[in-house]
Design a protein around this motif. Structure first.
Motif, PDB file in Angstrom:
ATOM      1  N   LYS A 544       0.868  -0.988  -0.050  1.00 53.36           N
ATOM      2  CA  LYS A 544       0.220   0.092  -0.157  1.00 53.36           C
ATOM      3  C   LYS A 544       0.860   1.289  -0.036  1.00 53.36           C
ATOM      4  CE  LYS A 544      -4.043   2.056   2.265  1.00 53.36           C
ATOM      5  NZ  LYS A 544      -4.715   2.148   3.219  1.00 53.36           N
ATOM      6  N   LEU A 545       0.844   2.094  -0.957  1.00 48.79           N
ATOM      7  CA  LEU A 545       1.592   3.172  -1.127  1.00 48.79           C
ATOM      8  C   LEU A 545       0.860   4.498  -0.865  1.00 48.79           C
ATOM      9  CD1 LEU A 545       3.334   2.251  -4.626  1.00 48.79           C
ATOM     10  CD2 LEU A 545       4.203   2.116  -2.446  1.00 48.79           C
ATOM     11  N   PRO A 546       1.339   5.552  -0.439  1.00 44.74           N
ATOM     12  CA  PRO A 546       0.649   6.760  -0.127  1.00 44.74           C
ATOM     13  C   PRO A 546       0.134   7.541  -1.364  1.00 44.74           C
ATOM     14  CG  PRO A 546       3.183   6.925   0.045  1.00 44.74           C
ATOM     15  CD  PRO A 546       2.984   5.879  -0.159  1.00 44.74           C
ATOM     16  N   ARG A 547      -1.076   7.686  -1.134  1.00 47.68           N
ATOM     17  CA  ARG A 547      -1.997   8.584  -2.140  1.00 47.68           C
ATOM     18  C   ARG A 547      -1.575  10.205  -1.850  1.00 47.68           C
ATOM     19  NH1 ARG A 547      -6.743  10.496  -3.835  1.00 47.68           N
ATOM     20  NH2 ARG A 547      -7.279   9.797  -5.981  1.00 47.68           N
ATOM     21  N   GLU A 548      -0.347  10.658  -2.192  1.00 44.17           N
ATOM     22  CA  GLU A 548      -0.098  11.947  -1.980  1.00 44.17           C
ATOM     23  C   GLU A 548       1.159  12.392  -3.009  1.00 44.17           C
ATOM     24  OE1 GLU A 548       2.420  11.622   1.941  1.00 44.17           O
ATOM     25  OE2 GLU A 548       0.271  11.661   2.223  1.00 44.17           O
ATOM     26  N   PRO A 549       1.602  13.684  -2.985  1.00 49.34           N
ATOM     27  CA  PRO A 549       2.529  13.976  -4.071  1.00 49.34           C
ATOM     28  C   PRO A 549       3.900  13.405  -3.647  1.00 49.34           C
ATOM     29  CG  PRO A 549       1.309  15.923  -3.276  1.00 49.34           C
ATOM     30  CD  PRO A 549       0.786  14.714  -2.631  1.00 49.34           C
ATOM     31  N   SER A 550       3.939  13.163  -2.493  1.00 46.37           N
ATOM     32  CA  SER A 550       5.536  12.582  -1.993  1.00 46.37           C
ATOM     33  C   SER A 550       5.763  11.318  -2.389  1.00 46.37           C
ATOM     34  CB  SER A 550       5.460  12.573  -0.458  1.00 46.37           C
ATOM     35  OG  SER A 550       4.677  11.827   0.064  1.00 46.37           O
TER      36      SER A 550
END
Length: 755
Positions: A544-550
């Motif tokens: 599961k990966l972060p759903r954000e610009p970073s």
């Protein structure tokens, strides 16, 4: 009865009568005693059926892809072999020193027993020996003695005589020798001649020389005292005694004996201990996978045990390449550790940061154990700090033995850099090398299969691939100017370049090869976060990966083995291949039980054309970008594409190298994530991770056997791909745009979170 009395009364003088009566009485008592042993009063004596069907506990063996034994799993380290695998001089050495009349007696050597009775018992001459035949010793091997007091020694000796007689009635002399040499202990949990030959001389039994065979046979009298590794002089003396008995029995000429007795031991010691030897992290991962396989098989009614069933496990590991990889790791990590400690000096967090030290101490098993006993925090910390004992502290030089406390030990290991590196065949997923850490004895945690770390800029190729798949042309330009994103709490990614970079606009190729953070985030924004997440999944990443610009900067935490899988798609026209390490499992007699094939994704993760574009972009990373020291410092001219990576606060350093026949990933960092490199210059992927691969490739370039990897060439990209990449790498803002742009001021906007 009256007749017996009459006869006894006739014996004169009376003293002779008393001696005779006493002797008869003792004989009757001894006969009754022996009979009670035979019927099992002192413990069961096995029936012939049991002796005919005994099974060895056999070690399972692990082989490299080039059929070199690299490890074993066992309760008792034993590898049974057949009589025809014993060299003639081995049998001659054994019989000469242990049982000269082996081929003449039927299990018990009565003349030897008489000698022991007269010399050892009555005269106290210990040099007379023990009188046990090889058959009796086999009985002892099969049914080890439990009690060793004087009474039980006699009982055990007699039991072994009965068992020996039964063994001789069941088996031929050759079979008895075979069972004996397969069961006898050589110390250090090593059983049987084959395991001993491999351990002490790194050779199979059938290749043992006369002096090697004599050395191993000589150990049987006292496996510790005559261990050639620990006591070479005593072992040589014992070996020479064995050689003398061989000459005395006509198995060696006087000339041969005189020559052999002055020869060196020539040990080639290889310990197949769990924590030692080549590729211990790899072998541990193989063990876990085989345990899972045996569980699945046994659930279906089979009976396989990794420790006792004598399985042969054939792996994908390249023995010689693994050796070179481990040498490269030691060479690089030793120097990097010195630079790392020097960069911090006396202000190092493992010296001066008490809060951090105590935090890490509280995570230790020693602290937790004392806490469970009811002690308070202050008392525990004081005890762990001030109670000292002698410990061996591992270093990259010589290990140091010091009087230290547990807290001292924790502080010592806090500063240790660790690593993970893996090499794959990109077409099949076969694991070629696997280094899960710097020292398996000290650090059991495997950074390839267990650790999840932020992957930094090594994630950027996935972002750029998604962009190409969404139709963004590779010659699209993106401004390098910093942007503050209002809808993400003013988050503002920055670059390591100077402020003048704000006037530059990078093509996608240049942005990736120089790992420009601001450009990567803008590529992500234009592509859409969800499109990038879907692209990552198609390439084999299931975390599961972060759903954000970073996400563009690699803040997602991914296992190395999963990242390696994703990168295989760049060399397989978009098809991701699962890394695997076991080719086959067979029985001890090489009857195949299971074979394993590569697992590939069903559909390409991206188009063939976009795969070529990405490969060209990553070649630029090597030739002129962040990984250019591959060319400038290490002078490597091989065909290579790749990507460096460095995470926030220099906590993780990464390097991924792609060549036509091999993918290599390296990570370097600290297990204590609170500590990072002091500077980006030291901790960046190009400095901390890249050299490990470069050193390995240098060594491989010097070995002709690796030409199929090192001399492989990428196919030329299509003319259409070359045309698509034919643009200026960087465009500078025009005069008027530069005039009205303040490079010190961040642009403020909302991040367009496209779906």
């Amino acid at each position: 009865m009256n007749k017996v009395k009459y006869i006894l009364n006739k014996i004169k003088p009376p003293i002779l009568r008393y001696i005779l009566v006493g002797s008869i009485g003792l004989l009757l008592i001894f006969t009754f005693f022996v009979g009670s042993i035979y019927v099992g009063f002192w413990g069961k004596i096995p029936y012939k059926k049991e002796l005919s069907n005994f099974q060895y506990q056999v070690a399972s063996e692990v082989y490299s892809s080039d059929s070199i034994l690299i490890g074993k799993y066992y309760l008792n380290d034993r590898q049974p072999i057949t009589f025809d695998q014993f060299p003639k001089h081995l049998v001659q050495a054994l019989v000469s020193i242990e049982d000269e009349r082996f081929y003449e007696h039927s299990g018990v050597d009565y003349p030897s027993l008489l000698r022991v009775g007269l010399k050892t018992v009555l005269m106290g001459d210990k040099s007379a020996g023990g009188g046990s035949t090889i058959s009796q010793q086999l009985a002892k091997n099969l049914y080890p003695r439990r009690n060793r007091n004087k009474t039980n020694i006699v009982v055990n000796k007699i039991k072994e005589m009965f068992i020996a007689k039964k063994l001789e009635s069941i088996y031929s002399k050759d079979e008895i020798l075979t069972h004996y040499l397969n069961t006898v202990s050589f110390g250090d949990n090593t059983f049987g001649i084959e395991s001993a030959a491999l351990k002490f001389f790194n050779t199979r039994t059938n290749n043992l020389s006369v002096q090697q065979a004599a050395t191993l046979v000589g150990m049987l009298k006292a496996t510790y005292s005559y261990n050639p590794r620990i006591f070479p002089e005593k072992s040589s003396e014992r070996r020479n005694l064995v050689l003398f008995t061989m000459e005395n029995n006509g198995f060696l000429s006087e000339v041969a004996y005189d020559s052999l007795k002055v020869s060196d031991l020539d040990l080639d010691y290889r310990d197949y201990d769990y924590s030692s030897g080549l590729a211990p992290y790899f072998r541990e991962e193989v063990r876990k996978q085989v345990l899972q396989w045996t569980k699945e098989k046994n659930d279906k009614g089979f009976d396989y045990n990794i420790y006792t069933s004598g399985l042969k496990i054939y792996t994908t590991l390249n023995y010689k390449m693994q050796k070179l990889a481990e040498e490269s790791m030691v060479e690089h990590m030793g120097k990097l550790q010195q630079d790392f400690e020097k960069s911090y000096g006396k202000n190092a967090p493992w010296i001066s940061n008490d809060a951090l030290i105590n935090k890490i101490v509280r995570r230790s098993s020693a602290y937790q154990s004392l806490k469970e006993s009811g002690l308070g925090d202050e008392v525990i910390l004081d005890s762990l700090k001030n109670t000292k004992r002698k410990m061996t502290l591992k270093t990259w030089g010589e290990d140091k033995e010091k009087e230290v406390s547990i807290m001292d030990s924790i502080q010592h290991y806090m500063k240790f850099l660790n690593t993970g590196s893996i090499s794959l065949n990109p077409k099949t997923g076969e694991v070629l090398t696997w280094i899960g850490g710097v020292n398996f004895k000290q650090f059991k945690y495997d950074h390839i299969s267990q650790s999840k770390r932020q992957v930094g800029s090594t994630f950027k190729p996935i972002v750029y691939t998604a962009a190409l798949e969404e139709g963004i042309a590779p010659c699209t330009y993106f401004s390098a100017q910093e942007v503050e994103y209002e809808n993400f709490e003013g988050w503002s990614p920055s670059n390591s370049g100077d402020k003048d970079e704000a006037y530059l606009n990078y093509s996608m190729e240049q942005g990736l090869s120089n790992s420009v953070n601001t450009v990567a985030v803008k590529v992500l924004e234009k592509t859409g976060i969800d499109n990038v997440l879907r692209q990552a999944k198609r390439m084999g990443i299931n975390e599961k990966l972060p759903r954000e610009p970073s996400l563009a900067l690699g803040t997602g935490e991914i296992k190395m083995i999963e990242l390696a899988k994703a990168y295989t798609s760049f060399l397989n026209e978009g098809i991701a291949v699962e890394p695997f390490m076991i080719k086959a499992i067979s029985t001890q007699k090489d009857s195949v039980l299971a074979q394993f094939e590569p697992k590939k994704s069903k559909n390409p993760a991206f188009s063939k054309e976009n795969g070529q574009i990405m490969l060209e972009m990553m070649k630029s990373t090597i030739n002129s970008g962040t990984a250019s020291r591959i060319r400038s410092t290490f002078k490597l001219s091989n065909d290579i594409a790749g990507k460096t990576g460095t995470t926030q606060n220099n906590k993780d350093a990464w390097f991924v190298a792609l060549s036509p026949k091999m993918i290599h990933l390296t990570w370097v960092g600290l297990d204590n994530h609170e500590i990072g490199f002091r500077s980006t210059n030291l901790g960046q992927g190009a400095n901390a991770a890249l050299p490990m691969y470069a050193l390995l490739l240098q060594k491989m370039n010097n070995k002709k056997e690796f030409d199929y990897i090192t001399k492989a060439r990428f196919p030329s990209p299509s003319s259409q791909v070359q045309e698509m990449l034919d643009c200026d790498p960087v465009k500078r803002d025009g005069f008027f745009k530069r005039l009205f742009k303040n490079p010190n001021k961040k642009k403020t906007k909302k991040f367009k979170n496209q779906t």
